[in-house]
Structures are given as C-alpha cells and as structure tokens.
Design a protein around this motif. Structure first.
Motif, PDB file in Angstrom:
ATOM      1  N   THR A  45      46.334  36.074  29.041  1.00 25.00           N
ATOM      2  CA  THR A  45      45.127  35.241  29.124  1.00 25.00           C
ATOM      3  C   THR A  45      44.820  34.896  30.580  1.00 25.00           C
ATOM      4  N   GLY A  46      43.529  34.965  30.920  1.00 23.39           N
ATOM      5  CA  GLY A  46      43.124  34.657  32.287  1.00 23.39           C
ATOM      6  C   GLY A  46      43.283  35.804  33.267  1.00 23.39           C
ATOM      7  N   GLY A  48      41.566  38.414  33.437  1.00 24.51           N
ATOM      8  CA  GLY A  48      40.264  38.941  33.843  1.00 24.51           C
ATOM      9  C   GLY A  48      39.758  40.095  32.996  1.00 24.51           C
ATOM     10  N   LYS A  49      40.273  40.220  31.768  1.00 21.76           N
ATOM     11  CA  LYS A  49      39.856  41.320  30.892  1.00 21.76           C
ATOM     12  C   LYS A  49      38.374  41.230  30.557  1.00 21.76           C
ATOM     13  N   THR A  50      37.964  40.042  30.096  1.00 18.25           N
ATOM     14  CA  THR A  50      36.569  39.907  29.684  1.00 18.25           C
ATOM     15  C   THR A  50      35.651  40.114  30.883  1.00 18.25           C
ATOM     16  N   GLY A  51      36.074  39.594  32.041  1.00 21.06           N
ATOM     17  CA  GLY A  51      35.302  39.803  33.273  1.00 21.06           C
ATOM     18  C   GLY A  51      35.143  41.288  33.567  1.00 21.06           C
ATOM     19  N   LYS A  73      35.051  35.562  20.479  1.00 17.89           N
ATOM     20  CA  LYS A  73      35.300  34.312  21.193  1.00 17.89           C
ATOM     21  C   LYS A  73      34.046  33.618  21.700  1.00 17.89           C
ATOM     22  N   GLN A 370      45.109  40.719  24.394  1.00 20.95           N
ATOM     23  CA  GLN A 370      46.118  40.121  25.259  1.00 20.95           C
ATOM     24  C   GLN A 370      47.454  40.826  25.119  1.00 20.95           C
ATOM     25  N   ARG A 445      35.110  43.753  40.448  1.00 18.14           N
ATOM     26  CA  ARG A 445      34.011  43.203  41.235  1.00 18.14           C
ATOM     27  C   ARG A 445      33.501  41.926  40.579  1.00 18.14           C
ATOM     28  N   VAL A 447      31.009  39.648  38.665  1.00 16.33           N
ATOM     29  CA  VAL A 447      30.023  40.046  37.663  1.00 16.33           C
ATOM     30  C   VAL A 447      28.645  39.451  37.963  1.00 16.33           C
TER      31      VAL A 447
HETATM   32  N1  LIG Z   1      34.646  39.826  37.461  1.00 15.94           N
HETATM   33  C1  LIG Z   1      34.637  38.505  37.577  1.00 15.94           C
HETATM   34  N2  LIG Z   1      33.730  37.871  38.338  1.00 15.94           N
HETATM   35  C2  LIG Z   1      33.732  36.536  38.450  1.00 15.94           C
HETATM   36  N3  LIG Z   1      34.614  35.737  37.843  1.00 15.94           N
HETATM   37  C3  LIG Z   1      35.542  36.282  37.061  1.00 15.94           C
HETATM   38  C4  LIG Z   1      35.589  37.695  36.874  1.00 15.94           C
HETATM   39  N4  LIG Z   1      36.602  37.980  36.049  1.00 15.94           N
HETATM   40  C5  LIG Z   1      37.171  36.801  35.710  1.00 15.94           C
HETATM   41  N5  LIG Z   1      36.545  35.774  36.321  1.00 15.94           N
HETATM   42  C6  LIG Z   1      36.927  34.355  36.213  1.00 15.94           C
HETATM   43  O1  LIG Z   1      38.225  34.258  35.675  1.00 15.94           O
HETATM   44  C7  LIG Z   1      38.225  33.581  34.422  1.00 15.94           C
HETATM   45  C8  LIG Z   1      39.188  34.257  33.469  1.00 15.94           C
HETATM   46  O2  LIG Z   1      38.847  35.602  33.286  1.00 15.94           O
HETATM   47  P1  LIG Z   1      38.594  36.254  31.856  1.00 15.94           P
HETATM   48  O3  LIG Z   1      37.889  35.336  30.966  1.00 15.94           O
HETATM   49  O4  LIG Z   1      37.981  37.576  32.093  1.00 15.94           O
HETATM   50  O5  LIG Z   1      40.107  36.416  31.364  1.00 15.94           O
HETATM   51  P2  LIG Z   1      40.649  37.125  30.040  1.00 15.94           P
HETATM   52  O6  LIG Z   1      41.683  38.101  30.470  1.00 15.94           O
HETATM   53  O7  LIG Z   1      39.534  37.656  29.234  1.00 15.94           O
HETATM   54  O8  LIG Z   1      41.361  35.921  29.315  1.00 15.94           O
HETATM   55  P3  LIG Z   1      41.499  35.639  27.732  1.00 15.94           P
HETATM   56  O9  LIG Z   1      42.544  36.579  27.258  1.00 15.94           O
HETATM   57  O10 LIG Z   1      41.941  34.220  27.672  1.00 15.94           O
HETATM   58  O11 LIG Z   1      40.172  35.876  27.130  1.00 15.94           O
HETATM   59  C9  LIG Z   1      36.787  33.637  33.943  1.00 15.94           C
HETATM   60  O12 LIG Z   1      36.431  32.551  33.172  1.00 15.94           O
HETATM   61  C10 LIG Z   1      36.016  33.641  35.245  1.00 15.94           C
HETATM   62  O13 LIG Z   1      35.836  32.332  35.696  1.00 15.94           O
END
Ligand SMILES: Nc1ncnc2c1ncn2[C@@H]1O[C@H](COP(=O)(O)OP(=O)(O)OP(=O)(O)O)[C@@H](O)[C@H]1O
Ligand SMILES: [Mg+2]
Length: 806
Positions: A45-46, A48-51, A73, A370, A445, A447
């Motif tokens: 978690t955190g 940056g996957k969703t990013g 989510k 995750q 990069r 987003v």
């Molecule tokens: N490409 C990006 N550009 C800007 N901010 C980002 C980017 N990727 C991640 N972040 C920041 O980091 C935070 C966590 O990243 P993200 O939500 O992508 O994690 P995750 O791996 O999807 O976590 P989870 O498993 O909890 O969903 C985001 O809320 C955002 O604030």
C-alpha cells in the motif's frame, strides 16, 4: 522537454538509478503495443500502483485508446479531475477538507497549495496545463455506477438475454457464459454453488441453455417463472421432479423473488445497457475512458457485476477483427478476490479466457494488487509486463521471484532482484517486460489528474450530473401507430387465380390487450443487387426486400412509394396467423399479367434508385464496409492509423537500434585507446567515460546513448586537455577518433528526430473530412428474385388504429 508525444509510446516516467538512489533524465517509455500481452502491477500500500496505472490510462487516452476501468476503491474517478488552468479555485471543490483542517489551512489556501503542488509536480516531469488540456480533448471520461444512479446507471436487463452468435456458436464460450451468469446470480441471492455438484446451478444452467439455444431472451421475472414451471422435463436422465422436487425449487423461487422485490433492485434495471462497443466510444466515435465504480456495492453484487462485465467484454471481443496494435484497455484496480489462486469465483473464468485470447484482438488487460499471492499463478505467467513496486512480506517476494524466474529463464539474478524490490522507494517500480532484454527501474511521472483520493457518491453525482443528461438510456421504443384506412375486411384471405401466389410477413410479439391481427395487402419485391468497384476493392451483394401498397387507383403499384422490409424473403410464411382479418384485395392484384409488369417496373426502379454509398478516408486510403456506419468506420480508421504508425515505429527501431549499438561499441573501444595512449604518454587518467545520457533516441531504442549535452561536455573536456602542455600525438589522435564517433552519434540523433517528426499524424481520423463513394449497379447486376402479393400484419385496436406487428 523532448517530444515523447509522437512515438506511439506511453510516457510512464524516468529511468531510476538504484545505486545513486536518483531519478535520471532518461525517459522511461513503454510501447503501447506491449500492453497487448497484458500487465500486472504489484506493490504494498502506498507504493504508487494506482498512480502508475492512472498515468498509463492518461497516456492511452492521449493516444486515442479507449479503456474500461473497474474501480473497487473509488480512486479512478480522479481521472475526471483535470484542470488545465491549474488554479486553486478549480481544485477547491475537490480537496480533502479534513486534510486542510489538519493543516490549519482555509479551504482556499489549501486548494491554492494543491494547485501549485500539481503545477510544480507536472513541471518537474516536463508536463504542463497544455498536456492536461490535450488529455481532456482526447477522450471522454465517464463514471458508471451499477446499482446506483449517482453516476451513469447501468442496466443488467440484457444479461439474461441470449448472447450473440459469436458466443452461441462456440460451445466452450457458451458453457462459460452460462456458468458465470448462473454462479454470479446465485452469489447475489447468497447461494455459494458448485457448478458441478449443486442442483440449483445445474438446473438454472439447463434453463438458460435451453432458452438461449432457441434464441430466447430471459429476464429475472421469466427465469423465476421457469424455475416454478420448468420448460424442460428432464435434467440428464432424471425427470425434473426426482432431480429437484418442486417443493425445493420453491425455495429458489422465493430467494430469486426476494432479490427482484428488494427496494434497491430497480436501480439495476434502468440505465445504459452493457454494450461494450457503445461504451468504449461516443456516438461520434471518440474514445472513452469508462470508469465503473463499484465501491458502493456489497461483495456479492461486485462479483456479480464484474463477472457480467467481463463476459460482455469477451462477447464484444469476438466481434472484432484481429490486430497487432493496442485497441482497448481493461483495467481493474485491486484485483484481490477476483482472480485467486484457489477457488473459482465467477469472475475467474472470463478473466483467464481474456488473458489467453485478448492479445489477438489488441485488448490489453491491466491488473493491480497489493499481494501477488492473491493472483492465480496461470494468470501471472500470462502477463507480459510486471510492474513491481516495493514489497515487504517474504511470502509476496518469494511468489513474485518464483514467477519472474520462470518467466525469465536462465540468467536471472534472484538475490539481486530480491534486494532491489525490498528497498524500492514509493513510486519507483522494477519493470520486467518480455519485449525488452532486461528488467529496468523507473520512477513514475507526475499524473495529469488531481489525485484527491476516493470520490464519494455525492462527488460522483456532482461530476456526472452535467454529462449525464446527454446520455442515452435503455428504452423500448415501439413502432408508432398508424390509423386504419377504414377499409372493409374479411376473415379469410382471398382465393387467387391459378399461378398467383400470396405470402404472409411473419408476426412478431404478442397482441396488446384487446387488439386483433389485421392483414393489409402489398406487392413485395425481392432482388439481389451486386455492387462492385475495382479501385476501391468493393465487391458485394445485397439482398433487398421492398414492399409497396397495391390500390384500385389508375396506377395500382408505385415503386417510388416502396418501403424497405427488414425481413428476408426466405422468412415469408405460406399461411396467415390464426384469428386474423384481411383487408379487401384490390382487383389489380388479382390479375397475373400485372405481376410481370410490376416486376419490370421494380427492376428499373431498383436500377435508378439504388446506390451503395461508402465512405472513404483520403488520408488512410480506406473505404468503409457496406455494413459499417460512419461511427464504426471512424473507430476502425483510428485503429488503422495506430497500426500503420506502429509499423513505422517498428521499422525505425530496426533501423536505429543496430546503428546506435555499433556506434556505442566503437566509442567504447576508442575510449579504451585514449586511456591506453594516455597511460603510455604518462598522462593523468583521462576520464572519457561519460555517464549515460538522455536522448529520445536512447529511450526509444531502449539502449543507452550519449546525450547531446554530454557530447559537448566531452568535447570541451578534451579540448582543454589537448591545450595542456606536452601534447602526445597518439593521445590526440585517439581523442579525435572519439570526437568523430560522437559527431556520428549526434548526426544519428538528428536524423532520428527528422524521421520521427513525420510520424506525427497530421490528420485525425475522428474529424477528417470523409468522401462519399457512390456505387451504382449495372443493369446486369440486378437479379429480381420475387415479385408477389404479400400480406403485412398489423395490430388493430377497437378504435381501428393500426400498429405494425412485424
Ligand atoms: N504518479 C503520481 N503522481 C503524483 N502523486 C502520486 C503519484 N503516484 C502516487 N502519488 C501519491 O502517492 C499516494 C499513494 O499512491 P497510490 O495511491 O498510487 O498507492 P497504491 O500503491 O495504489 O496504494 P494502495 O495499495 O493503498 O491503493 C497517492 O495518494 C498520491 O498522493
Ligand atoms: Mg491503489
């Protein structure tokens, strides 16, 4: 910033240097084509996957590739938060109020901060508001909310409807479709049924199979009736009562009925139908990013919907032509529970089938999770690209390394990779792509979309309200009622002279209350018309069926008044439906010789009136198919353009990769010579080894190249060196060789830039002016098959109003 936009590649980030713990200048580009072998994104978690995946979807949208996103989510709705002006006031409605309060900031001040955070973040990655605008212009982003009307609601009515022939004709696919539909429906009523053991499952599957084989559509209400009064007598060799006694069936009836009667269920029945072809593109043919938000649903509802959606994607996929280029993306964030290693939830079968087959149709599946242990092993081994973020648990690491090891074959340094994935910073991913030589590290990069976190239902409502009004909703529109001609009628069709025949257009549907069936006479003409045009490679035949009224007027039959009849001539029936009335037949229709005149008239009318109008794209030299409307043609043109571009890119890559590799190798050798000579001339060690630079060509070929600026730095360093005292001639010559090679690399770069400038397609297939090619048949191309008296059925109400009944 270099122009990464035109390379058919997704700009996902920049290469990361593990040793220096630093992001380099070198772009990390990902070939859109590579996504057709699917991708998985894992990390704690955190990480940056969703990013990363939002970045990927943004790139796809900019490239005109549509996508279906499943969002458990609520994060993906952030794709609608795009503010090209990057102003605080644009951000303010969407900020996280709690976060502002925690920081002791007013909403205005906090929004201001977020806006500048985004402007700076984008700037650091060579992006700006213009690119946000470009994203907004490239695709329409919509949020769908099945089972709720916060966003666009989705109707599941057609999920029990008979599937198209591409599924019906494939027994494996049909069996899968039936099994998934039944499992997810049973899941919805709280029955966790084994497809092979459970009575409920076998029984419902038999009902669906029986109906669908006959082309019958079911809905939940009909299904309930059929459970109570089965249309089948036997299941296997057992008769229904011994297999599944009516008393037990009644429990299933009650469960299904409770579902149907539950207050929230209505929301599942209204909205757009799950028609993937319509969902992926706007009515004008512009790509869409369709986000299916399922955060508000219960677990069984989510499973039901995801399985349904996957099945629809499969069905749609089967109607598409093959391609090597990316056509669409299906992305699910948080795949946990839908594709597990053990157990067999309804979503698993269609997902596995998609992973196996979607490649040939250009559909890229992207899954994020995750924990890699949550994923079926077969699924993992089918993934061409792995994006691996930081992982912590030993179990997850081991699972992943096992998978990578078997995918990589020999030469896999398990220890090193293990160390890397334990130490990754957030937003840094190790990517293993079967299309590249070696794994690479990159930093995602920034987003373009504002990542505010999960959207609430109210926020989705606010976002979608203005867009929603323009959306079509599923509705049943019947043919309009025409008024009766007041003609006299009889209860029998007339007797005709020998040699004359009469046919009946088949009746569809059942009579509205109080209506009677009423036949009116027409003259029906059927012809096969051949259209051909060598230059446009058109060679097609059409079966046309027209009908026109027959009257007692001076000219009884006028083909100019004819209407298309959407019933093939082979479907005409020889006897009328029972209990019907007939309009009185005009006497002209009673005389054989008239029919040969009408046939001649029909033939010349067809000759004069029929044209096959096809659309042509001048830029892509393509012609539409006879069955293709403008929207579908423009959608196909976008794919053709992408295929052509990918081909050119492939050629460029072949052209440059080896040239660049040769030059790099020569440069390495020349550097060695410099060092050797310098040593012999007792000079201090000359540092000609340059750090790997960042050129677009380097990122494009996936090899390391010297950047322009490093080349000039090297030059001045060497010049400085040459000017120093005690010039060794050999050193100087060796350095001249290096310089000459650098010049060649620089020239190669320049040539590459020139070549890629041409890649930018100047014409957008979506808005290009299309030309019409109108093809006329030759007289000999018209073959009249039938000219006959045909009776057309209407429903007649007690006021004499007529509604078409065919
Ligand atoms: N490409 C990006 N550009 C800007 N901010 C980002 C980017 N990727 C991640 N972040 C920041 O980091 C935070 C966590 O990243 P993200 O939500 O992508 O994690 P995750 O791996 O999807 O976590 P989870 O498993 O909890 O969903 C985001 O809320 C955002 O604030
Ligand atoms: Mg996430």
């Amino acid at each position: 910033m270099e122009d990464y936009e035109k390379l058919g590649a997704f700009y996902l980030g920049k290469v990361y240097d593990m040793k220096a713990q630093k992001t380099k200048d070198e772009l990390f580009l990902y070939d859109s084509k590579d996504l057709t072998t699917h991708a998985v994104c894992v990390g704690m978690t955190g990480s940056g996957k969703t990013g990363l995946c939002i970045g990927l979807i943004e790139e796809a949208a900019i490239d005109g590739v549509p996508a279906i996103l499943i969002d458990p989510k609520g994060d993906l709705g952030n794709l609608l938060l795009t503010f090209p002006n990057l102003q605080g006031s644009d951000f303010q409605p969407w900020i996280n109020q709690d976060e502002a309060r925690n920081k002791n900031l007013s909403p205005e001040a906090f929004a201001e901060k977020q806006a500048s955070l985004w402007a700076k973040g984008l700037g650091d990655w060579g992006q700006d508001g213009q690119r946000i605008q470009r994203l907004k212009d490239s695709a329409e982003m919509l949020v769908y909310t099945p089972g709720s009307n916060a966003g666009i609601s989705v109707s599941i009515l057609n999920s029990f409807a008979a599937p198209g022939k591409e599924i019906l004709e494939d027994s494996d696919l049909l069996r899968e479709r039936i099994s998934t539909t039944v499992s997810s429906l049973l899941g919805l009523v709280g029955i966790d049924a084994d497809p092979i053991q459970s009575k409920e499952h076998i029984f419902l599957s038999t009902i669906l199979d029986t109906a669908w084989q006959k082309g019958q559509n079911l809905d939940l209400a009909i299904l309930i009736q059929q459970v109570q009064n089965p249309p089948i007598k036997k299941v296997g060799v057992l008769d229904i009562e011994s297999f599944y006694p009516s008393k037990e069936r009644f429990e299933l009836v009650m469960a299904l009925n409770n579902l149907l009667a539950s207050p929230g269920f209505n929301a599942w029945l209204e909205g757009i139908p799950l028609d993937i072809g319509q969902i992926l593109y706007t009515p004008a043919g512009k790509p869409r990013i369709a986000i299916f938000s399922i955060a508000h649903l219960s677990d069984p509802e989510r499973m039901f919907f995801v399985s349904l959606l996957m099945n629809q994607v499969l069905g749609w996929m089967r109607t598409q032509s093959g391609t090597n280029s990316l056509r669409a993306i299906v992305y699910m964030d948080e795949i946990f529970g839908y594709l597990p290693p053990t157990g067999n939830p309804p979503s698993k079968t269609p997902m596995l089938t998609l992973l196996k087959q979607a490649r040939a149709f250009g559909i890229g599946m992207v899954f994020a999770t995750q924990n890699p242990v949550d994923l079926d092993y077969k699924a993992l081994s089918n993934m061409g690209t792995w994006f691996i973020g930081r992982l912590q648990t030993e179990r997850d690491k081991a699972r992943l390394l096992d998978g990578l090891e078997s995918a990589a074959g020999g030469g896999f340094n398990r220890k090193e990779i293990e160390k890397i994935i334990s130490d990754l910073d957030s937003r840094v991913f190790l990517v293993n792509n079967t299309h590249e030589d070696a794994p690479e590290l990159f930093n995602t990069r920034w987003v373009l979309s504002y990542l505010r976190g999960p959207l609430t239902r109210d926020q989705i409502k606010t976002l979608m309200e203005p867009i929603k009004d323009g959306q079509p909703v599923a509705s049943i529109t019947g043919p309009s009622t025409v008024s009766a001609s007041g003609a006299k009628s009889s209860s029998q069709p007339p007797a005709l002279p020998p040699g004359l025949k009469q046919f009946y257009v088949p009746t569809r549907g059942s009579a509205p209350a109080g209506n009677k069936l009423f036949y009116q006479p027409t003259i029906l003409g059927a012809a096969k018309v051949h259209f051909s045009n060598t230059k446009a490679k058109v060679d097609t035949s059409q079966n046309l069926v027209y009908m026109t009224p027959v009257t007692d007027n001076a000219i009884p039959v006028v083909w100019e008044n004819a209407e298309v009849l959407d019933v093939p001539a082979t479907d005409l029936e020889k006897s009328p439906s029972s209990n019907s009335q007939f309009s009185i037949l005009p006497s002209a229709a009673n005389q054989s010789k008239n029919y040969s005149d009408w046939e001649k008239d029909f033939s010349s009318w067809i000759y004069g009136s029929q044209r096959l109008d096809l659309l042509q794209s001048p830029s892509l030299k393509a012609t539409s198919n006879p069955s293709e409307d403008e929207r579908d043609f423009r959608i196909r043109l976008q794919q053709i353009a992408r295929e052509q571009r990918d081909e050119v890119i492939e050629k460029l890559r072949t052209k440059y990769t080896s040239k660049l590799a040769t030059l790099q190798e020569r440069r390495r050798k020349a550097e060695q010579t410099v060092e050797k000579q310098a040593e012999q001339a007792k000079k201090a060690k000359v540092d000609t080894a340059l750090s790997v630079g960042a050129t677009l060509l380097g990122a494009f070929t996936g090899r390391k190249v010297l950047s322009q600026s490093n080349i000039s730095k090297a030059k001045s360093a060497m010049r400085g060196f040459s000017k120093s005292a005690d010039e060794g001639q050999d050193v100087k010559r060796a350095m001249e060789t290096v310089e000459a090679i650098d010049k060649q690399i620089a020239d190669l770069n320049a040539q590459f830039e020139e070549d890629t400038a041409e890649l930018e397609s100047k014409i957008d297939p979506l808005t290009e002016d299309l030309e019409t090619l109108s093809i006329k048949p030759n007289k000999t191309d018209i073959q009249v098959q039938l000219t006959t008296l045909a009776w057309v059925p209407y429903w007649k109400d007690d006021q004499g109003g007529l509604t078409p009944a065919w």
